[in-house]
Design a protein around this motif. Structure first.
Motif, PDB file in Angstrom:
ATOM      1  N   UNK A 145       7.228 -25.339 -18.943  1.00  0.00           N
ATOM      2  CA  UNK A 145       7.967 -25.329 -20.205  1.00  0.00           C
ATOM      3  C   UNK A 145       8.213 -23.921 -20.735  1.00  0.00           C
ATOM      4  N   UNK A 146       7.211 -23.067 -20.684  1.00  0.00           N
ATOM      5  CA  UNK A 146       7.352 -21.742 -21.294  1.00  0.00           C
ATOM      6  C   UNK A 146       8.491 -20.941 -20.671  1.00  0.00           C
ATOM      7  N   UNK A 147       8.660 -21.041 -19.368  1.00  0.00           N
ATOM      8  CA  UNK A 147       9.722 -20.277 -18.708  1.00  0.00           C
ATOM      9  C   UNK A 147      11.059 -21.015 -18.711  1.00  0.00           C
ATOM     10  N   UNK A 148      11.025 -22.329 -18.840  1.00  0.00           N
ATOM     11  CA  UNK A 148      12.253 -23.127 -18.758  1.00  0.00           C
ATOM     12  C   UNK A 148      12.906 -23.377 -20.116  1.00  0.00           C
ATOM     13  N   UNK A 149      12.159 -23.268 -21.187  1.00  0.00           N
ATOM     14  CA  UNK A 149      12.672 -23.621 -22.517  1.00  0.00           C
ATOM     15  C   UNK A 149      13.854 -22.734 -22.917  1.00  0.00           C
ATOM     16  N   UNK A 150      14.801 -23.337 -23.586  1.00  0.00           N
ATOM     17  CA  UNK A 150      15.919 -22.587 -24.156  1.00  0.00           C
ATOM     18  C   UNK A 150      15.443 -21.959 -25.460  1.00  0.00           C
ATOM     19  N   UNK A 151      15.851 -20.730 -25.728  1.00  0.00           N
ATOM     20  CA  UNK A 151      15.449 -20.049 -26.955  1.00  0.00           C
ATOM     21  C   UNK A 151      16.687 -19.573 -27.716  1.00  0.00           C
ATOM     22  N   UNK A 152      16.461 -19.155 -28.941  1.00  0.00           N
ATOM     23  CA  UNK A 152      17.571 -18.620 -29.736  1.00  0.00           C
ATOM     24  C   UNK A 152      18.128 -17.350 -29.112  1.00  0.00           C
ATOM     25  N   UNK A 153      17.268 -16.611 -28.429  1.00  0.00           N
ATOM     26  CA  UNK A 153      17.746 -15.391 -27.779  1.00  0.00           C
ATOM     27  C   UNK A 153      18.720 -15.720 -26.646  1.00  0.00           C
ATOM     28  N   UNK A 154      18.496 -16.852 -25.973  1.00  0.00           N
ATOM     29  CA  UNK A 154      19.429 -17.281 -24.924  1.00  0.00           C
ATOM     30  C   UNK A 154      20.804 -17.582 -25.517  1.00  0.00           C
ATOM     31  N   UNK A 155      20.811 -18.117 -26.729  1.00  0.00           N
ATOM     32  CA  UNK A 155      22.069 -18.522 -27.357  1.00  0.00           C
ATOM     33  C   UNK A 155      22.744 -17.396 -28.129  1.00  0.00           C
ATOM     34  N   UNK A 156      21.927 -16.562 -28.813  1.00  0.00           N
ATOM     35  CA  UNK A 156      22.504 -15.568 -29.724  1.00  0.00           C
ATOM     36  C   UNK A 156      22.116 -14.128 -29.401  1.00  0.00           C
ATOM     37  N   UNK A 157      21.417 -13.922 -28.291  1.00  0.00           N
ATOM     38  CA  UNK A 157      20.924 -12.586 -27.965  1.00  0.00           C
ATOM     39  C   UNK A 157      22.002 -11.530 -27.840  1.00  0.00           C
ATOM     40  N   UNK A 158      23.207 -11.939 -27.490  1.00  0.00           N
ATOM     41  CA  UNK A 158      24.298 -10.976 -27.314  1.00  0.00           C
ATOM     42  C   UNK A 158      25.067 -10.711 -28.610  1.00  0.00           C
ATOM     43  N   UNK A 159      24.710 -11.432 -29.678  1.00  0.00           N
ATOM     44  CA  UNK A 159      25.384 -11.247 -30.974  1.00  0.00           C
ATOM     45  C   UNK A 159      24.431 -10.466 -31.874  1.00  0.00           C
ATOM     46  N   UNK A 160      24.638  -9.171 -31.962  1.00  0.00           N
ATOM     47  CA  UNK A 160      23.680  -8.276 -32.609  1.00  0.00           C
ATOM     48  C   UNK A 160      23.308  -8.700 -34.022  1.00  0.00           C
ATOM     49  N   UNK A 161      24.289  -9.012 -34.843  1.00  0.00           N
ATOM     50  CA  UNK A 161      24.011  -9.283 -36.252  1.00  0.00           C
ATOM     51  C   UNK A 161      23.172 -10.550 -36.428  1.00  0.00           C
ATOM     52  N   UNK A 162      23.396 -11.555 -35.582  1.00  0.00           N
ATOM     53  CA  UNK A 162      22.610 -12.785 -35.666  1.00  0.00           C
ATOM     54  C   UNK A 162      21.213 -12.555 -35.099  1.00  0.00           C
ATOM     55  N   UNK A 163      21.133 -11.852 -33.976  1.00  0.00           N
ATOM     56  CA  UNK A 163      19.824 -11.569 -33.382  1.00  0.00           C
ATOM     57  C   UNK A 163      18.946 -10.782 -34.353  1.00  0.00           C
ATOM     58  N   UNK A 164      19.532  -9.790 -35.021  1.00  0.00           N
ATOM     59  CA  UNK A 164      18.772  -8.982 -35.975  1.00  0.00           C
ATOM     60  C   UNK A 164      18.328  -9.808 -37.178  1.00  0.00           C
ATOM     61  N   UNK A 165      19.181 -10.725 -37.629  1.00  0.00           N
ATOM     62  CA  UNK A 165      18.828 -11.581 -38.766  1.00  0.00           C
ATOM     63  C   UNK A 165      17.663 -12.503 -38.406  1.00  0.00           C
ATOM     64  N   UNK A 166      17.701 -13.061 -37.202  1.00  0.00           N
ATOM     65  CA  UNK A 166      16.619 -13.937 -36.746  1.00  0.00           C
ATOM     66  C   UNK A 166      15.312 -13.157 -36.654  1.00  0.00           C
ATOM     67  N   UNK A 167      15.372 -11.956 -36.086  1.00  0.00           N
ATOM     68  CA  UNK A 167      14.163 -11.134 -35.946  1.00  0.00           C
ATOM     69  C   UNK A 167      13.598 -10.734 -37.306  1.00  0.00           C
TER      70      UNK A 167
END
Length: 257
Positions: A145-167
């Motif tokens: 599960x740990x390696x297979x799970x989808x994360x927000x970084x998989x979905x939004x990691x390339x969108x800087x403003x959203x990634x920074x807001x999540x972090x």
């Protein structure tokens, strides 16, 4: 696949049933009698697992988003440290990792894609966890599960403003920190009141910012930032209400069993 169970007959014979079978058994007087039974060996679309919980979304499921089977409005984030209940044994525990799951129907644990009359509406294109789950056997854990799970970084990691807001939200509204503060408050540490309010104000503000500045819709916010802290607080029997500019925090009594 390992058989779910086996029958040891009075004469010592071991019988391993497959699907529908008829075996020779014995009644209380020792007289032979036939027993007919069926063994579940594949998904029968009974809907039991669909009603008990919703599946975790894995990286393998990204194709479902590309095909429009699942959208951002139909998933939400369980954040690390979030208090959740296991559908397997019913125990409550803190999630050790971030998980993205299908949303349940409001006010229930039933999957949003489950219809009581038609069953799963995306059965042929259902998520991987649904396909791998074997309720008829002991194979109920999600492997890797740990390696297979989808994360927000998989979905939004390339969108800087959203990634920074999540972090930033994780930094200011860490659930591990929130858990400790609320539990101490419930135990009588009243000075934690201001800390709770401060975290809730930030949690509320960043959601409003995302709606206004990024035009994020309300039903996508649980994916970006998880459930609101005001909602999560109820899991600790803490009710947080806002009256004007003031907050009222109440500790609810435990329900009698």
């Amino acid at each position: 696949m390992e058989e779910p169970f086996e029958i040891i007959l009075p004469d010592g014979t071991v019988y391993k049933p497959r699907k529908e079978s008829v075996v020779q058994g014995y009644d209380s007087d020792g007289k032979p009698k036939k027993m007919k039974f069926s063994v579940k060996t594949e998904c029968e679309r009974c809907g039991e697992c669909c009603r008990r919980d919703t599946p975790v979304i894995l990286k393998e499921d990204i194709e479902l988003f590309k095909k429009g089977i699942i959208t951002e409005k139909e998933i939400y984030t369980i954040r690390e440290g979030e208090k959740i209940r296991s559908f397997i044994d019913g125990d409550t525990y803190y999630s050790s990792m971030e998980l993205i799951k299908l949303r349940p129907i409001f006010g229930s644990s039933t999957c949003i894609f489950y219809d009581p009359h038609e069953g799963c509406s995306i059965y042929e294109m259902r998520p991987t966890v649904c396909r791998e789950f074997e309720c008829w056997s002991q194979n109920i854990a999600i492997t890797g599960l740990e390696s297979r799970r989808l994360t927000r970084d998989d979905l939004f990691g390339s969108i800087d403003i959203i990634r920074e807001a999540i972090n930033k939200h994780e930094e200011k509204c860490s659930l591990n920190k929130f858990n400790d503060i609320v539990e101490e408050f419930v135990s009588g540490k009243e000075e934690n009141f201001e800390k709770i309010v401060e975290m809730i104000l930030y949690d509320t503000a960043i959601r409003n910012w995302a709606k206004e500045k990024l035009e994020i819709q309300d039903d996508v916010l649980p994916l970006l930032f998880g459930r609101s802290l005001m909602e999560i607080a109820t899991l600790y029997r803490v009710l947080i209400e806002k009256e004007g500019e003031n907050f009222i925090i109440k500790v609810m009594e435990e329900a009698e069993e």
